[in-house]
Design a protein around this motif. Structure first.
Motif, PDB file in Angstrom:
ATOM      1  N   CYS A   1      44.446 102.183  65.502  1.00  0.00           N
ATOM      2  CA  CYS A   1      42.756 102.503  64.959  1.00  0.00           C
ATOM      3  C   CYS A   1      42.568 100.761  64.816  1.00  0.00           C
ATOM      4  CB  CYS A   1      42.854 102.903  64.423  1.00  0.00           C
ATOM      5  SG  CYS A   1      40.878 103.011  63.856  1.00  0.00           S
ATOM      6  N   ALA A   2      41.811 100.105  64.922  1.00  0.00           N
ATOM      7  CA  ALA A   2      41.143  99.116  64.549  1.00  0.00           C
ATOM      8  C   ALA A   2      39.950  99.008  64.712  1.00  0.00           C
ATOM      9  CB  ALA A   2      41.621  97.634  65.529  1.00  0.00           C
ATOM     10  N   GLY A   3      39.505  98.184  63.360  1.00  0.00           N
ATOM     11  CA  GLY A   3      37.477  98.454  62.977  1.00  0.00           C
ATOM     12  C   GLY A   3      37.226  98.288  62.061  1.00  0.00           C
ATOM     13  N   VAL A   4      36.204  98.640  61.659  1.00  0.00           N
ATOM     14  CA  VAL A   4      35.651  99.335  60.443  1.00  0.00           C
ATOM     15  C   VAL A   4      35.940 100.613  59.369  1.00  0.00           C
ATOM     16  CG1 VAL A   4      33.817  98.956  59.077  1.00  0.00           C
ATOM     17  CG2 VAL A   4      33.566  98.341  60.569  1.00  0.00           C
ATOM     18  N   SER A   5      36.205 100.126  58.148  1.00  0.00           N
ATOM     19  CA  SER A   5      37.302 101.267  57.792  1.00  0.00           C
ATOM     20  C   SER A   5      36.381 102.758  57.387  1.00  0.00           C
ATOM     21  CB  SER A   5      37.787 101.030  56.246  1.00  0.00           C
ATOM     22  OG  SER A   5      38.075 101.976  55.253  1.00  0.00           O
ATOM     23  N   PRO A   6      36.849 103.705  58.339  1.00  0.00           N
ATOM     24  CA  PRO A   6      35.898 104.517  58.627  1.00  0.00           C
ATOM     25  C   PRO A   6      36.434 106.032  57.014  1.00  0.00           C
ATOM     26  CG  PRO A   6      37.970 105.232  59.391  1.00  0.00           C
ATOM     27  CD  PRO A   6      37.859 103.978  58.524  1.00  0.00           C
ATOM     28  N   SER A   7      36.904 105.357  56.568  1.00  0.00           N
ATOM     29  CA  SER A   7      37.362 106.676  55.508  1.00  0.00           C
ATOM     30  C   SER A   7      37.047 105.719  53.736  1.00  0.00           C
ATOM     31  CB  SER A   7      38.977 107.071  55.293  1.00  0.00           C
ATOM     32  OG  SER A   7      39.504 106.478  55.004  1.00  0.00           O
ATOM     33  N   PHE A   8      37.136 104.396  53.088  1.00  0.00           N
ATOM     34  CA  PHE A   8      37.424 103.615  52.778  1.00  0.00           C
ATOM     35  C   PHE A   8      35.878 103.375  51.862  1.00  0.00           C
ATOM     36  CE2 PHE A   8      41.263 102.883  53.262  1.00  0.00           C
ATOM     37  CZ  PHE A   8      42.351 103.671  52.451  1.00  0.00           C
ATOM     38  N   PRO A   9      35.479 104.295  50.540  1.00  0.00           N
ATOM     39  CA  PRO A   9      33.756 104.039  50.598  1.00  0.00           C
ATOM     40  C   PRO A   9      33.570 102.247  50.555  1.00  0.00           C
ATOM     41  CG  PRO A   9      35.294 104.837  48.264  1.00  0.00           C
ATOM     42  CD  PRO A   9      35.929 104.717  49.673  1.00  0.00           C
ATOM     43  N   ILE A  10      32.431 102.524  51.598  1.00  0.00           N
ATOM     44  CA  ILE A  10      32.029 100.658  51.849  1.00  0.00           C
ATOM     45  C   ILE A  10      30.267 101.338  50.723  1.00  0.00           C
ATOM     46  CG2 ILE A  10      30.680  99.795  53.236  1.00  0.00           C
ATOM     47  CD1 ILE A  10      33.220 101.006  55.595  1.00  0.00           C
ATOM     48  N   ASP A  11      30.566  99.821  50.322  1.00  0.00           N
ATOM     49  CA  ASP A  11      29.097  99.562  49.633  1.00  0.00           C
ATOM     50  C   ASP A  11      27.680  99.046  50.186  1.00  0.00           C
ATOM     51  OD1 ASP A  11      30.275 100.971  47.862  1.00  0.00           O
ATOM     52  OD2 ASP A  11      30.335  99.297  46.639  1.00  0.00           O
ATOM     53  N   TYR A  12      27.365  99.630  51.081  1.00  0.00           N
ATOM     54  CA  TYR A  12      26.078  99.059  52.152  1.00  0.00           C
ATOM     55  C   TYR A  12      25.721 100.320  53.458  1.00  0.00           C
ATOM     56  CZ  TYR A  12      29.022  97.096  56.592  1.00  0.00           C
ATOM     57  OH  TYR A  12      29.511  97.754  57.464  1.00  0.00           O
ATOM     58  N   ASP A  13      24.843 100.058  53.547  1.00  0.00           N
ATOM     59  CA  ASP A  13      23.653 100.832  54.370  1.00  0.00           C
ATOM     60  C   ASP A  13      23.454 100.041  56.190  1.00  0.00           C
ATOM     61  OD1 ASP A  13      23.916 102.843  52.818  1.00  0.00           O
ATOM     62  OD2 ASP A  13      22.199 102.691  51.988  1.00  0.00           O
ATOM     63  N   ILE A  14      23.107 100.464  57.418  1.00  0.00           N
ATOM     64  CA  ILE A  14      22.681 100.373  58.147  1.00  0.00           C
ATOM     65  C   ILE A  14      20.654 100.025  57.668  1.00  0.00           C
ATOM     66  CG2 ILE A  14      22.126 100.218  60.447  1.00  0.00           C
ATOM     67  CD1 ILE A  14      24.918 101.180  60.847  1.00  0.00           C
ATOM     68  N   PRO A  15      20.280  99.219  58.109  1.00  0.00           N
ATOM     69  CA  PRO A  15      18.829  99.830  57.531  1.00  0.00           C
ATOM     70  C   PRO A  15      17.806  99.744  58.290  1.00  0.00           C
ATOM     71  CG  PRO A  15      19.735  96.996  57.102  1.00  0.00           C
ATOM     72  CD  PRO A  15      20.326  97.745  57.763  1.00  0.00           C
ATOM     73  N   PRO A  16      17.449 100.697  58.186  1.00  0.00           N
ATOM     74  CA  PRO A  16      16.431 101.328  59.565  1.00  0.00           C
ATOM     75  C   PRO A  16      15.284 100.196  59.839  1.00  0.00           C
ATOM     76  CG  PRO A  16      15.508 101.664  57.198  1.00  0.00           C
ATOM     77  CD  PRO A  16      16.683 101.282  56.459  1.00  0.00           C
ATOM     78  N   ARG A  17      15.103 101.018  60.820  1.00  0.00           N
ATOM     79  CA  ARG A  17      13.967 100.367  61.224  1.00  0.00           C
ATOM     80  C   ARG A  17      14.118  99.032  62.588  1.00  0.00           C
ATOM     81  NH1 ARG A  17      11.225 102.764  57.270  1.00  0.00           N
ATOM     82  NH2 ARG A  17      11.499 100.084  56.014  1.00  0.00           N
ATOM     83  N   ALA A  18      15.549  98.824  62.560  1.00  0.00           N
ATOM     84  CA  ALA A  18      16.933  97.714  62.866  1.00  0.00           C
ATOM     85  C   ALA A  18      16.054  97.759  65.054  1.00  0.00           C
ATOM     86  CB  ALA A  18      17.577  97.470  62.350  1.00  0.00           C
ATOM     87  N   THR A  19      16.006  96.138  65.156  1.00  0.00           N
ATOM     88  CA  THR A  19      16.083  96.630  66.830  1.00  0.00           C
ATOM     89  C   THR A  19      17.665  96.122  66.981  1.00  0.00           C
ATOM     90  OG1 THR A  19      15.373  94.244  66.684  1.00  0.00           O
ATOM     91  CG2 THR A  19      14.006  96.126  66.879  1.00  0.00           C
ATOM     92  N   LYS A  20      17.737  95.858  65.893  1.00  0.00           N
ATOM     93  CA  LYS A  20      19.987  94.999  66.218  1.00  0.00           C
ATOM     94  C   LYS A  20      20.433  94.815  64.542  1.00  0.00           C
ATOM     95  CE  LYS A  20      22.661  92.701  69.423  1.00  0.00           C
ATOM     96  NZ  LYS A  20      22.254  91.463  70.787  1.00  0.00           N
ATOM     97  N   PHE A  21      21.640  95.110  64.297  1.00  0.00           N
ATOM     98  CA  PHE A  21      22.277  95.554  63.657  1.00  0.00           C
ATOM     99  C   PHE A  21      23.855  95.387  63.519  1.00  0.00           C
ATOM    100  CE2 PHE A  21      24.720  96.602  59.598  1.00  0.00           C
ATOM    101  CZ  PHE A  21      23.670  95.321  58.404  1.00  0.00           C
ATOM    102  N   ARG A  22      24.388  94.268  63.043  1.00  0.00           N
ATOM    103  CA  ARG A  22      26.370  93.793  63.863  1.00  0.00           C
ATOM    104  C   ARG A  22      26.799  94.728  62.589  1.00  0.00           C
ATOM    105  NH1 ARG A  22      24.905  89.005  67.362  1.00  0.00           N
ATOM    106  NH2 ARG A  22      23.956  88.648  65.600  1.00  0.00           N
ATOM    107  N   THR A  23      27.412  95.567  63.068  1.00  0.00           N
ATOM    108  CA  THR A  23      28.341  95.500  61.660  1.00  0.00           C
ATOM    109  C   THR A  23      30.633  94.675  62.113  1.00  0.00           C
ATOM    110  OG1 THR A  23      29.947  97.780  62.516  1.00  0.00           O
ATOM    111  CG2 THR A  23      28.260  97.482  60.607  1.00  0.00           C
TER     112      THR A  23
END
Length: 568
Positions: free
Chosen positions: A331-353
């Motif tokens: 499994c690779a990618g963004v940590s799914p279980s440790f606390p992550i202190d950022y959100d994906i903003p609303p009203r975003a037509t495109k937002f990348r992580t």
């Protein structure tokens, strides 16, 4: 020719359902006819690279393979070849602008790699660019294409009504229809789990598999999904040796089985039966695997329905006949279980992580680290996901992709075989990039486990297996939140893009760990620059119509016309 079919079957020259693509560079295969006398295997590079075909026919005369917009000769792109009576191979690229005689293509865009006759079969391997920039060729795209074929029993190109056909194939997004295997299997399922009336619920069952004193190989994974409207994903993990008790309840509540993370099988919404390549198997039993396994199912119950029970899970078909390579799943990618202190903003037509994996961490867990041959990938986000790319870097330069879905569909999360096996060498970097759209949301979207949260993961299927099971990252947010406070305060797309760039430039905290709770952390990772590949454009095209008069009509051409056109 059809009268020979029983003889060919006795001679073992007709393929059966058990035959699969055996060449790792040609991972896809299908029969083009009902009698299984004509077989196509293929593999391809990342665009705008090449595609390679192996075309095999149970005959020793001329053979023809082509692509056609409608399944007939109009606009067809063809190759024809064979082995003559004197043992000399012949092979050429042809085209047809009408339902008429094919012409020899001025630009021979197909490259012959091999052509031979063996045991009553003719086998030809050839390649061509996905986009040839030749007006007499058809571009190979990600949509379905009509494949046509014809062949004869001699090298004199002639008419034979029964030896011609067509089939629709999606060459670049091929999903084979796989029947469930016969033989022994292990059933890993829930037992009448009561799904609580809440939007997201993770249920885990830690169980002991049937005793297999010797090592066996799982070769096929069959989903058993009782309630497709509730089951979001299914994961089966092997457990470390210290897990010695069973459990059946909500996940991550302190049971030792919470430490089971050796991925054995994965399924998500829209997935089908999955088979590993014939030279590989997922090891179970013997001294190579844990006695206990953890089955995890993510249930989604957004309407809060009460009293619903479920017994979904997976069937693992296995064999005692061991194959050359053990399969690992990482499994690779963004940590799914440790606390992550950022959100994906609303009203975003495109937002990348971005999630980063530097494979130099592996050598601190596994010694030596072999080259890893990646043959399949399953990409995973939740409902805001629109695109997922798994970039592959070596010595700081992007060398390709380990997976791409530019039109991600949450309801179609299949394990996808790659066009060619890709090799991860020690020291390579893997960057998982996910793009989201929250244009219809008025509140921030968290990164987390809930269905309403978001994830950014890629499950890589590879061989040989190593003990590393996870390689994920998260941005170090300690210096960011003062500039970009959480809670959806960003007011426009320009601010959202600035926020995204700031996140991308933060140090990445990378984590790699093995199933036996061994892990390594590197706090100074970074997202490598990846110049986007510009859309492929042809500098010129050949005027197909102008070439129509350049070829010579001859007896062979007339007979070839009859062979292709009478039934199409």
């Amino acid at each position: 020719m059809l009268a020979l079919l029983p003889i060919l079957r006795l001679a073992g020259l007709v393929w059966t359902d058990a035959v699969r693509a055996s060449d790792p560079d040609l991972p896809f295969a299908d029969y083009l006819d009902d009698e299984r006398l004509v077989r196509l295997e293929w593999g391809f590079d990342d665009a705008p690279g090449n595609i390679t075909f192996r075309f095999t026919v149970n005959a020793t005369g001329w053979i023809g393979f082509g692509l056609s917009p409608r399944g007939d000769m109009t606009g067809a792109d063809l190759v024809m070849g064979g082995v003559g009576p004197d043992g000399t191979a012949y092979f050429k690229d042809y085209y047809s602008t009408e339902n008429s005689f094919p012409a020899e293509d001025r630009e021979q865009s197909y490259t012959l790699l091999s052509l031979a006759e063996s045991r009553g079969q003719t086998l030809v391997t050839f390649s061509r660019p996905l986009q040839t920039c030749d007006g007499q060729d058809l571009a190979i795209t990600a949509g379905p294409m009509r494949v046509i074929y014809a062949y004869g029993t001699t090298d004199e190109i002639g008419f034979h009504a029964n030896l011609v056909g067509a089939k629709d194939l999606n060459l670049l997004n091929f999903v084979p229809r796989i029947a469930e295997a016969n033989g022994k299997y292990i059933s890993a399922t829930m037992e009448n789990v009561t799904v609580p009336p809440k939007g997201t619920y993770y249920h885990c069952r830690v169980m002991r598999f049937p005793t297999l004193t010797a090592k066996h190989h799982v070769v096929q994974i069959v989903p058993e999904i009782e309630h497709a409207d509730m089951v979001h994903h299914v994961l089966l993990y092997s457990c470390p040796s210290h897990v010695s008790t069973a459990y059946d309840g909500e996940c991550y509540r302190g049971h030792p089985g919470d430490a089971c993370f050796g991925i054995v099988a994965a399924w998500a919404v829209g997935g089908q039966i999955f088979e590993v390549p014939p030279n590989t198997g997922i090891p179970v039993g013997g001294g190579v695997a844990a006695a206990f396994y953890r089955l995890e199912i993510h249930y989604s119950n957004p309407n809060g329905e009460m009293g619903r029970t479920d017994s979904s899970g997976l069937r693992l078909h296995y064999t005692h006949q061991l194959r050359p390579h053990d399969v690992g799943i990482m499994c690779a990618g963004v940590s799914p279980s440790f606390p992550i202190d950022y959100d994906i903003p609303p009203r975003a037509t495109k937002f990348r992580t971005y999630g980063v994996c530097n494979t130099t961490l592996f050598s601190q867990i596994v010694d030596p680290v072999p080259d890893l041959r990646v043959f399949a990938v399953m990409l995973h986000t939740h409902t805001a996901g629109r695109e997922v790319r798994v970039r592959h870097f070596r010595n700081g330069e992007r060398i390709g992709f380990l997976g791409v879905n530019a039109d991600y569909d949450f309801n179609l999360q299949e394990v996808t075989k790659l066009g060619r096996v890709k090799t991860i060498e020690p020291g390579d970097d893997i960057v998982v990039e996910c793009s989201y759209s929250t244009s219809d949301r008025t509140a921030p979207t968290q990164m987390g486990l809930a269905t309403t949260d978001e994830m950014c993961l890629a499950f890589l299927f590879f061989y040989p297996k190593i003990e590393v099971v996870t390689c994920i990252s998260q941005p170090d947010m300690t210096s960011l939140n003062q500039r970009f406070p959480l809670g959806g305060s960003l007011s426009n797309q320009k601010e959202i893009e600035e926020y995204e760039r700031a996140l991308r430039n933060l140090p990445q905290i990378e984590i790699a760990f093995a199933n036996e709770t061994r892990f390594q952390i590197y706090p100074h990772g970074h997202v490598r620059d990846a110049t986007e590949t510009p859309p492929f454009r042809c500098n010129h095209t050949t005027n197909a119509a102008g070439e129509r008069a350049s070829w010579i009509w001859n007896r062979a051409s007339v007979l070839f016309l009859l062979a292709w056109t009478v039934l199409f």
